[in-house]
Motif scaffolding. Sequence first.
Motif, PDB file in Angstrom:
ATOM      1  N   VAL A 121       0.856  -1.194   0.000  1.00  0.00           N
ATOM      2  CA  VAL A 121       0.000   0.000   0.000  1.00  0.00           C
ATOM      3  C   VAL A 121       0.886   1.237   0.000  1.00  0.00           C
ATOM      4  O   VAL A 121       2.091   1.140   0.211  1.00  0.00           O
ATOM      5  N   LEU A 129      -1.537   5.627  -6.860  1.00  0.00           N
ATOM      6  CA  LEU A 129      -2.384   5.094  -7.916  1.00  0.00           C
ATOM      7  C   LEU A 129      -1.593   4.864  -9.205  1.00  0.00           C
ATOM      8  O   LEU A 129      -1.893   3.969  -9.981  1.00  0.00           O
ATOM      9  N   ASN A 133      -0.658   0.778  -6.609  1.00  0.00           N
ATOM     10  CA  ASN A 133      -1.887   0.014  -6.535  1.00  0.00           C
ATOM     11  C   ASN A 133      -3.035   0.981  -6.744  1.00  0.00           C
ATOM     12  O   ASN A 133      -3.086   2.017  -6.090  1.00  0.00           O
ATOM     13  N   GLU A 134      -3.952   0.631  -7.637  1.00  0.00           N
ATOM     14  CA  GLU A 134      -5.056   1.550  -7.886  1.00  0.00           C
ATOM     15  C   GLU A 134      -6.237   1.306  -6.953  1.00  0.00           C
ATOM     16  O   GLU A 134      -7.200   2.069  -6.946  1.00  0.00           O
ATOM     17  N   GLY A 135      -6.195   0.198  -6.208  1.00  0.00           N
ATOM     18  CA  GLY A 135      -7.209  -0.041  -5.190  1.00  0.00           C
ATOM     19  C   GLY A 135      -8.608  -0.268  -5.710  1.00  0.00           C
ATOM     20  O   GLY A 135      -9.579  -0.019  -5.008  1.00  0.00           O
ATOM     21  N   ARG A 136      -8.734  -0.761  -6.940  1.00  0.00           N
ATOM     22  CA  ARG A 136     -10.068  -1.069  -7.454  1.00  0.00           C
ATOM     23  C   ARG A 136     -10.068  -2.536  -7.861  1.00  0.00           C
ATOM     24  O   ARG A 136      -9.367  -2.925  -8.798  1.00  0.00           O
ATOM     25  N   GLU A 137     -10.871  -3.326  -7.172  1.00  0.00           N
ATOM     26  CA  GLU A 137     -10.878  -4.769  -7.340  1.00  0.00           C
ATOM     27  C   GLU A 137     -10.778  -5.184  -8.819  1.00  0.00           C
ATOM     28  O   GLU A 137     -11.464  -4.613  -9.661  1.00  0.00           O
ATOM     29  N   TYR A 138      -9.978  -6.175  -9.086  1.00  0.00           N
ATOM     30  CA  TYR A 138      -9.692  -6.755 -10.411  1.00  0.00           C
ATOM     31  C   TYR A 138      -8.777  -5.873 -11.260  1.00  0.00           C
ATOM     32  O   TYR A 138      -8.002  -6.380 -12.053  1.00  0.00           O
ATOM     33  N   GLU A 140      -6.586  -3.502 -10.079  1.00  0.00           N
ATOM     34  CA  GLU A 140      -5.673  -2.804  -9.174  1.00  0.00           C
ATOM     35  C   GLU A 140      -4.436  -2.298  -9.876  1.00  0.00           C
ATOM     36  O   GLU A 140      -3.786  -1.380  -9.391  1.00  0.00           O
TER      37      GLU A 140
ATOM     38  N   GLN B 121      -8.437   4.148  -1.891  1.00  0.00           N
ATOM     39  CA  GLN B 121      -7.863   3.344  -2.966  1.00  0.00           C
ATOM     40  C   GLN B 121      -6.427   2.929  -2.636  1.00  0.00           C
ATOM     41  O   GLN B 121      -6.028   1.804  -2.902  1.00  0.00           O
ATOM     42  N   SER B 122      -5.675   3.854  -2.027  1.00  0.00           N
ATOM     43  CA  SER B 122      -4.261   3.554  -1.801  1.00  0.00           C
ATOM     44  C   SER B 122      -4.081   2.427  -0.793  1.00  0.00           C
ATOM     45  O   SER B 122      -3.099   1.710  -0.840  1.00  0.00           O
ATOM     46  N   ARG B 123      -5.050   2.258   0.145  1.00  0.00           N
ATOM     47  CA  ARG B 123      -4.924   1.195   1.142  1.00  0.00           C
ATOM     48  C   ARG B 123      -5.671  -0.058   0.714  1.00  0.00           C
ATOM     49  O   ARG B 123      -5.764  -1.015   1.457  1.00  0.00           O
ATOM     50  N   ASN B 124      -6.235  -0.050  -0.509  1.00  0.00           N
ATOM     51  CA  ASN B 124      -6.851  -1.250  -1.064  1.00  0.00           C
ATOM     52  C   ASN B 124      -8.000  -1.772  -0.184  1.00  0.00           C
ATOM     53  O   ASN B 124      -8.181  -2.983  -0.035  1.00  0.00           O
ATOM     54  N   MET B 126     -11.017  -2.073  -0.698  1.00  0.00           N
ATOM     55  CA  MET B 126     -12.015  -2.856  -1.417  1.00  0.00           C
ATOM     56  C   MET B 126     -11.662  -4.335  -1.510  1.00  0.00           C
ATOM     57  O   MET B 126     -12.516  -5.141  -1.897  1.00  0.00           O
ATOM     58  N   GLU B 127     -10.411  -4.700  -1.191  1.00  0.00           N
ATOM     59  CA  GLU B 127     -10.039  -6.112  -1.268  1.00  0.00           C
ATOM     60  C   GLU B 127     -10.312  -6.847   0.051  1.00  0.00           C
ATOM     61  O   GLU B 127      -9.930  -8.002   0.205  1.00  0.00           O
TER      62      GLU B 127
END
Lengths: 473, 221
Positions: A121, A129, A133-138, A140, B121-124, B126-127
């Motif tokens: 992270v 971003l 990691n873009e942090g959007r499921e699938y 990323e 988003q930066s800490r993810n 959503m996963e």
Amino acid sequence: MAASLAGNKPQELFESQKLALAYFAVAIILFGAQLVFGLIAAYQYINPDFLLDKIPFMTNRTLHVNAMIVWLLVGLMGGVYWFLPLETGREVVGIRLAKFIWWVIVAGVSVVILVYLFVQVGPGNAFTLWFINEGREYIEAPRWADIAIVAWVAVFLYNVIATALAARRITGLLGVLIFDLVALGALYTAGMHYTVNVTMDQYLWWWVVHLWVEATWEVLVGVLMGWSLMYLLGTPRKLIETWLFLEVALVFGTGILGLGHHYFWIGTPEYWIGLGGFFSALEPLPLVAMVVHALYDAGAHRLNTVNRPAVFWAIAQAFGNFIGAGVWGFMQTLPQINMYSHGTQLAAAHGHLAFFGAYLGTVLTLIYIAVQNARRPMQIPLDSKYWSWAFALMILGIIGIAGSFTISGFAQTMIERAELGSTWSAFIRSYTHPWYANTLGWRFLFAWVFVAGYLVLVYDLLTIGKRKEGYAA
Amino acid sequence: MDYSWIQIAVAAIFFSVVITLVLSRGYGWLSPTFWRNAAVVSSLIMTFILLWLTLDTADQVRPGSGRIPDWTVINYEIRLVWDGAKRRQVPAVGRETGFFGKKWTRQEAYDLINKGKMTLQSRNCMECHQILGNGAYYATDLTRAWLDPWWEERIMPLTGAKTREEAMMAWLKNPPAMPQGRRKMPNLHFSDEELKALIAFLKWMSAIDTNGFPPRFAVAQ
Ligand code: HEM
Ligand code: HEM
Ligand SMILES: [Fe+2]
């Protein structure tokens, strides 16, 4: 024409087919990585302290789903590189560029994996971003990797179009392929942006996720299975192309507006509830058509084929696609049900069955076809003692995994959502309920069955067709 | 939107079928030409409708346009109320409360929420969690996290915080120190700035009209 699709005699491999073999090798390696991180994630469900501050759940899960998307896409693209020279009767145009970008992508994917694993992270700003990691499921993948992926698909599209033009041959299959790849590449760019408005963010995120797996990938698979059936069973082209057009009409005719089944609850207007429910409920239709088609072809030849494992995977693909995507998807697609099941473990049950059936089945069909042709002397029909074990163990494993998710999904839907009002405490009470908690161990057990199947598969792919007797080349 | 979903669905299918039939005059329905035409026509019509609805949707989901709250909503109390006509909960904005003891201007609120979204988003997140019901299933859905009674019932006594935002801040600083239930959230090393922004984002999101999702939120405890 030197090349031919029917797989009844050995031919020299084209450069493009050698590239396809490299694609398949990387796909199988990433498949293994997917399983390792899936196992860790599944174990963390059982023992939440496991690796909590080394590799937390979100990192394992990111690697699990991202490895899956990449290896399946690589496998499907490998299938195109495999069949394209046979379809056009010539070497692929731009093959050197294709090889170059392939190794760039392999290097890029390695970097992304290492960053996911060791950096994980970053601070809450645009740098993260773009580079972590873009942090959007699938999807990323950081933005720089998105750009590399678009370049990769562009080269791929160039290979296909330029080869078709150079061969002065546009078949129905090639026409559909080109049409589909343009859409597939364009849709990926819909996911390459940042917006603070989370509703708009998810609106476009689904253009990649849904319109890939329920529209463009599904059609790509239609093309590849068309070629595979011509190879395996000698099905006439006219039959294949008519079915393919019918499938495209139904897949795009229902799947594009079926997108609305993801717009019920994200802040989008109410008309999506009706539209999404209606069109997505029709999405299983083309999947039924595919089963009928595959069974008709296989039955017409009484399973008489040049390659037994590939035919079994092709039939499993048709059924798996229908059951995993069609039945498990339909189960939760009506808004009256989705209101309660949305975002529960039921979605994961469907995700596992659908990806397994539709895409893993296709990629393994393609790989067995390629392996048969890569060995000399070529064995006809291709067969071994082991492939059926891999086949059975993997199918049993995925049924167990998805079955466990289905039960925990129902329990979660009923307890957390319907009964207790969807709060934090309702969530805790659902996952500590025995109907949910007991599934975690079962899921883990079946995961090992699946992994056993994977190991047999790898062994089989390395050895099948190496026996002495075979077609004298 | 001047048309109901039924009108749109019927028109989409009607035009796909009629145009295909007209283009395929002289070909039987078993011929490849018929189905090629059907494929091209239905894809184009459905794509066209999707693009048209996207314009309408984008307009309806602009912050402040009704379904999506304005950024300044973080200065107010937010509740879910039952709408008898719609037969579902809808978010309602109440009296002014401030946020972290201050009233935020529109620009300040926007900057804060924007930073919160980037932090999310930066800490993810959503996963593990779901956002508007989408994501992973390891942890709770965050759509209405701001409104969760758990903060008042459990976390405020635990942390000694006076307000909900302070309780969230105190807990998120080091979640494994105060585990709730069996599963633990890792320490994601948020700065104070990031946490304030993240909580603002969650508060803003909790006022989005989601057509009643998640169902019966906090009604039956
Ligand atoms: C091969 C095709 C398909 C694949 C690979 C697939 C995969 C998936 C995955 C992975 C998700 C979870 C998304 C997330 O993480 O949030 C999902 C959600 C969903 N899929 Fe599919 N799907 C396919 C086809 C279908 C079809 C044909 C239908 C309908 C008949 C369908 C209905 C749904 C619904 C309703 C959801 C949302 C679940 C929720 O509300 O949480 N899918 N799909
Ligand atoms: C060793 C075997 C496997 C194990 C232990 C495993 C475990 C898991 C776990 C624990 C999750 C996270 C669920 C959550 O968010 O709570 C997950 C997600 C997922 N896995 Fe697997 N998995 C395995 C194999 C596979 C295979 C073979 C596929 C597809 C070909 C697959 C596709 C997916 C997908 C699509 C998701 C996301 C589901 C969603 O968001 O709805 N997995 N898996
Ligand atoms: Fe979908």
